[in-house]
Write a protein that holds these residues in place. Sequence first.
Motif, PDB file in Angstrom:
ATOM      1  N   GLY A  34      19.218 -43.561 -23.959  1.00 56.87           N
ATOM      2  CA  GLY A  34      19.869 -42.200 -24.527  1.00 56.87           C
ATOM      3  C   GLY A  34      20.408 -41.448 -23.214  1.00 56.87           C
ATOM      4  N   ILE A  35      19.574 -41.575 -22.017  1.00 55.46           N
ATOM      5  CA  ILE A  35      20.320 -40.910 -20.937  1.00 55.46           C
ATOM      6  C   ILE A  35      21.459 -41.307 -20.539  1.00 55.46           C
ATOM      7  CG2 ILE A  35      20.010 -40.503 -18.438  1.00 55.46           C
ATOM      8  CD1 ILE A  35      17.096 -39.569 -19.085  1.00 55.46           C
ATOM      9  N   SER A  36      21.650 -42.784 -20.529  1.00 53.36           N
ATOM     10  CA  SER A  36      22.922 -43.245 -19.998  1.00 53.36           C
ATOM     11  C   SER A  36      23.988 -42.915 -20.894  1.00 53.36           C
ATOM     12  CB  SER A  36      22.631 -44.975 -20.170  1.00 53.36           C
ATOM     13  OG  SER A  36      22.624 -45.263 -21.425  1.00 53.36           O
ATOM     14  N   MET A  37      23.666 -42.757 -22.290  1.00 57.07           N
ATOM     15  CA  MET A  37      24.721 -42.256 -23.310  1.00 57.07           C
ATOM     16  C   MET A  37      25.209 -41.003 -22.809  1.00 57.07           C
ATOM     17  SD  MET A  37      24.011 -44.584 -26.608  1.00 57.07           S
ATOM     18  CE  MET A  37      22.217 -43.970 -26.776  1.00 57.07           C
ATOM     19  N   LEU A  38      24.193 -40.072 -22.783  1.00 56.66           N
ATOM     20  CA  LEU A  38      24.509 -38.612 -22.578  1.00 56.66           C
ATOM     21  C   LEU A  38      25.072 -38.337 -21.247  1.00 56.66           C
ATOM     22  CD1 LEU A  38      23.954 -35.961 -23.900  1.00 56.66           C
ATOM     23  CD2 LEU A  38      21.773 -35.834 -22.515  1.00 56.66           C
ATOM     24  N   PHE A  39      24.668 -38.686 -20.157  1.00 56.40           N
ATOM     25  CA  PHE A  39      25.240 -38.383 -18.763  1.00 56.40           C
ATOM     26  C   PHE A  39      26.331 -39.475 -18.075  1.00 56.40           C
ATOM     27  CE2 PHE A  39      20.967 -36.541 -18.813  1.00 56.40           C
ATOM     28  CZ  PHE A  39      21.252 -35.472 -17.928  1.00 56.40           C
ATOM     29  N   GLN A  40      26.368 -40.617 -18.630  1.00 52.58           N
ATOM     30  CA  GLN A  40      27.278 -41.422 -18.163  1.00 52.58           C
ATOM     31  C   GLN A  40      28.317 -41.868 -19.178  1.00 52.58           C
ATOM     32  OE1 GLN A  40      26.854 -41.817 -15.010  1.00 52.58           O
ATOM     33  NE2 GLN A  40      24.697 -41.212 -14.658  1.00 52.58           N
ATOM     34  N   GLY A  41      28.045 -41.648 -20.071  1.00 48.67           N
ATOM     35  CA  GLY A  41      29.018 -41.858 -21.253  1.00 48.67           C
ATOM     36  C   GLY A  41      28.991 -43.359 -21.743  1.00 48.67           C
ATOM     37  N   VAL A  42      28.023 -43.803 -21.705  1.00 45.58           N
ATOM     38  CA  VAL A  42      27.956 -45.515 -21.922  1.00 45.58           C
ATOM     39  C   VAL A  42      27.882 -45.544 -23.391  1.00 45.58           C
ATOM     40  CG1 VAL A  42      26.673 -47.257 -21.897  1.00 45.58           C
ATOM     41  CG2 VAL A  42      26.837 -45.916 -19.771  1.00 45.58           C
ATOM     42  N   ASN A  43      28.375 -46.318 -24.312  1.00 45.63           N
ATOM     43  CA  ASN A  43      28.216 -46.447 -25.620  1.00 45.63           C
ATOM     44  C   ASN A  43      27.229 -47.461 -25.862  1.00 45.63           C
ATOM     45  OD1 ASN A  43      29.207 -49.271 -25.550  1.00 45.63           O
ATOM     46  ND2 ASN A  43      31.299 -48.371 -25.607  1.00 45.63           N
ATOM     47  N   PHE A  44      26.928 -47.598 -27.165  1.00 47.38           N
ATOM     48  CA  PHE A  44      25.630 -48.140 -27.789  1.00 47.38           C
ATOM     49  C   PHE A  44      25.690 -49.769 -27.299  1.00 47.38           C
ATOM     50  CE2 PHE A  44      23.000 -50.512 -30.939  1.00 47.38           C
ATOM     51  CZ  PHE A  44      21.488 -50.037 -30.552  1.00 47.38           C
ATOM     52  N   ARG A  45      26.942 -50.202 -27.504  1.00 44.76           N
ATOM     53  CA  ARG A  45      27.319 -51.834 -27.190  1.00 44.76           C
ATOM     54  C   ARG A  45      26.964 -52.243 -25.906  1.00 44.76           C
ATOM     55  NH1 ARG A  45      32.998 -54.053 -29.118  1.00 44.76           N
ATOM     56  NH2 ARG A  45      31.950 -53.642 -31.373  1.00 44.76           N
ATOM     57  N   ASP A  46      27.350 -51.024 -24.818  1.00 45.71           N
ATOM     58  CA  ASP A  46      27.407 -51.418 -23.637  1.00 45.71           C
ATOM     59  C   ASP A  46      25.826 -51.249 -23.129  1.00 45.71           C
ATOM     60  OD1 ASP A  46      29.848 -52.054 -22.811  1.00 45.71           O
ATOM     61  OD2 ASP A  46      30.358 -49.900 -22.235  1.00 45.71           O
ATOM     62  N   VAL A  47      25.014 -50.430 -23.498  1.00 45.56           N
ATOM     63  CA  VAL A  47      23.681 -50.341 -23.473  1.00 45.56           C
ATOM     64  C   VAL A  47      22.979 -51.572 -23.830  1.00 45.56           C
ATOM     65  CG1 VAL A  47      21.487 -49.505 -24.337  1.00 45.56           C
ATOM     66  CG2 VAL A  47      23.307 -47.805 -23.921  1.00 45.56           C
ATOM     67  N   ILE A  48      23.142 -52.229 -24.884  1.00 47.96           N
ATOM     68  CA  ILE A  48      22.521 -53.540 -25.385  1.00 47.96           C
ATOM     69  C   ILE A  48      23.142 -54.537 -24.106  1.00 47.96           C
ATOM     70  CG2 ILE A  48      22.480 -55.323 -26.744  1.00 47.96           C
ATOM     71  CD1 ILE A  48      21.112 -52.892 -27.560  1.00 47.96           C
ATOM     72  N   ARG A  49      24.395 -54.391 -23.750  1.00 43.42           N
ATOM     73  CA  ARG A  49      25.023 -55.633 -22.828  1.00 43.42           C
ATOM     74  C   ARG A  49      24.065 -55.289 -21.408  1.00 43.42           C
ATOM     75  NH1 ARG A  49      29.087 -55.289 -19.247  1.00 43.42           N
ATOM     76  NH2 ARG A  49      29.833 -53.207 -19.912  1.00 43.42           N
ATOM     77  N   PHE A  50      24.133 -54.080 -20.810  1.00 43.90           N
ATOM     78  CA  PHE A  50      23.337 -53.985 -19.613  1.00 43.90           C
ATOM     79  C   PHE A  50      22.026 -54.179 -19.667  1.00 43.90           C
ATOM     80  CE2 PHE A  50      26.517 -50.210 -18.987  1.00 43.90           C
ATOM     81  CZ  PHE A  50      27.435 -50.865 -18.641  1.00 43.90           C
ATOM     82  N   MET A  51      21.187 -54.089 -20.825  1.00 49.64           N
ATOM     83  CA  MET A  51      19.908 -54.542 -20.914  1.00 49.64           C
ATOM     84  C   MET A  51      19.841 -56.103 -21.111  1.00 49.64           C
ATOM     85  SD  MET A  51      17.776 -52.144 -23.733  1.00 49.64           S
ATOM     86  CE  MET A  51      17.656 -50.348 -23.317  1.00 49.64           C
ATOM     87  N   SER A  52      20.599 -56.704 -21.673  1.00 48.11           N
ATOM     88  CA  SER A  52      20.746 -58.120 -21.884  1.00 48.11           C
ATOM     89  C   SER A  52      21.346 -58.905 -20.424  1.00 48.11           C
ATOM     90  CB  SER A  52      21.606 -58.437 -22.984  1.00 48.11           C
ATOM     91  OG  SER A  52      21.466 -59.951 -23.071  1.00 48.11           O
ATOM     92  N   ASN A  53      22.512 -58.477 -19.981  1.00 48.69           N
ATOM     93  CA  ASN A  53      23.307 -59.101 -18.909  1.00 48.69           C
ATOM     94  C   ASN A  53      23.266 -58.536 -17.641  1.00 48.69           C
ATOM     95  OD1 ASN A  53      24.175 -60.998 -20.997  1.00 48.69           O
ATOM     96  ND2 ASN A  53      25.843 -59.762 -21.272  1.00 48.69           N
ATOM     97  N   GLY A  54      22.498 -57.504 -17.601  1.00 47.61           N
ATOM     98  CA  GLY A  54      22.530 -56.847 -16.225  1.00 47.61           C
ATOM     99  C   GLY A  54      23.660 -55.825 -16.127  1.00 47.61           C
ATOM    100  N   TYR A  55      23.753 -54.879 -15.014  1.00 46.79           N
ATOM    101  CA  TYR A  55      24.735 -53.930 -14.836  1.00 46.79           C
ATOM    102  C   TYR A  55      25.593 -54.567 -13.792  1.00 46.79           C
ATOM    103  CZ  TYR A  55      27.455 -49.886 -13.619  1.00 46.79           C
ATOM    104  OH  TYR A  55      28.329 -48.926 -13.168  1.00 46.79           O
ATOM    105  N   THR A  56      27.010 -54.390 -13.921  1.00 43.25           N
ATOM    106  CA  THR A  56      28.157 -55.051 -12.992  1.00 43.25           C
ATOM    107  C   THR A  56      28.970 -53.894 -12.456  1.00 43.25           C
ATOM    108  OG1 THR A  56      29.576 -55.746 -14.946  1.00 43.25           O
ATOM    109  CG2 THR A  56      27.996 -57.325 -13.854  1.00 43.25           C
ATOM    110  N   VAL A  57      29.462 -53.828 -11.209  1.00 43.04           N
ATOM    111  CA  VAL A  57      30.157 -52.796 -10.866  1.00 43.04           C
ATOM    112  C   VAL A  57      31.666 -53.658 -10.316  1.00 43.04           C
ATOM    113  CG1 VAL A  57      28.503 -51.305  -9.745  1.00 43.04           C
ATOM    114  CG2 VAL A  57      29.341 -53.153  -8.446  1.00 43.04           C
TER     115      VAL A  57
END
Length: 428
Positions: free
Chosen positions: A231-254
């Motif tokens: 919820g914080i990632s969507m509220l503060f960083q503007g991450v959508n729900f699809r990316d939330v699942i992707r970050f949990m599954s595949n990890g974060y990339t810069v």
Amino acid sequence: MLGIFLAGVVGRRCGYRWPEIEKAALQGMGQCCFALLIVILIGATIGIWIAAGIIPTFIYYGLQWLSPRFFLAEACLLTFLMALATGSDAGAFGTIGMALLAIGYGLGIPVPITAGAVTTGGIAGHIVSPLSDLSAMAISANGGSLPELVKLFARRVVPALVISMLFYGVYGFFQTGKTNDLATTGLLTELEKLFVISPLLFTPVVLLFLLIILRVPLVPALGINLLLSAGISMLFQGVNFRDVIRFMSNGYTVPTGNQLAAMLNKGGIIGFGNIIELILLASAWATVLQHIGVLELLLGKLANVKLLRGRICATGTLLGVLMSILTCAIIPAVLVPSLWLKERYKEAGYGPEHLSRDLVEGSFAVAALVPWTNLNFIVLGTLGVGAFQTTPYNIFSWLIVIFGFVAGLRRRADPVPNTDGRKGEDAS
């Protein structure tokens, strides 16, 4: 896999049937399921904590607040407190440990040294924590009182931790006193470009501590934390729900070429796939070795070593060390020798808590020093560096093994009388 196959061949030659060996291997995999669940949750947590800006916020304020000269000692203490509160070294490594590694990188401190300090704190906190799963397992296997076991742990863990922190403090004072202010400023600027930085992002961390204090088990505590972090990632960083699942599954990339890429390209359940494979195979191998009698044979040979005769505590510590090295995992290193040593400790006049202390400390400490153990796989997956790099700087593990073995050698057990008045067998 080769080790499992060779153990199966030896077992078959000794009269065991293949279905028995396969059942033993599957049983071993089943014993590590809880550890695997924790690893999966930690992988998801790392990915979403980076995407939500929680770990970047740790890094941002840590670069400004933590002293470069005493950073290594501070990193060790902070990781210790996290592991003490959660009862999990993996949880400490995958959350605050990873942030501390990135802060050390920003301060210009070599990554293996920071990882050694973080590993020291995580192991010390896990051993002495009343919430430790290893303590609960040892008590269930050997009997005794958990508060008494924690007191015994503290007698060695606290001095070893203090000595380790003194080493890190002295090393850091003379070796890492100067930092590249320009590089640090550059990292802060990059963090501000990539993430919204705010003290409010510490909320999931505070919540996790509160849940642990309220005695909520680690698995649901991490699950609740994941929901809040998403919820914080969507509220503060503007991450959508699809990316939330992707970050949990595949990890974060810069973005490629970014200076922070090496530190922040982490996390995700899939990213821990190799770690999960290694833990499963190592646990299967250990159980097959136990089933076909290899470990019991080694235990019997060790009992005949002249140096250890009558010194049961030294024997317990050494068996914990050897079983951890041979079986790649801490759980069989504690459980297998327990079956063989329980009566011998009792005959020598020691309580079951002493047996649990010697086996847990010996097996846990050495597991961080050996490249092929489950503990090292977790360190490698969370921190990105393993035993080959951290072993020289993991002062705590060396001290615990030395303290336990030397103390055991100094105590020569006198046999205690049996109920019928006859002397018990030699404590060795």
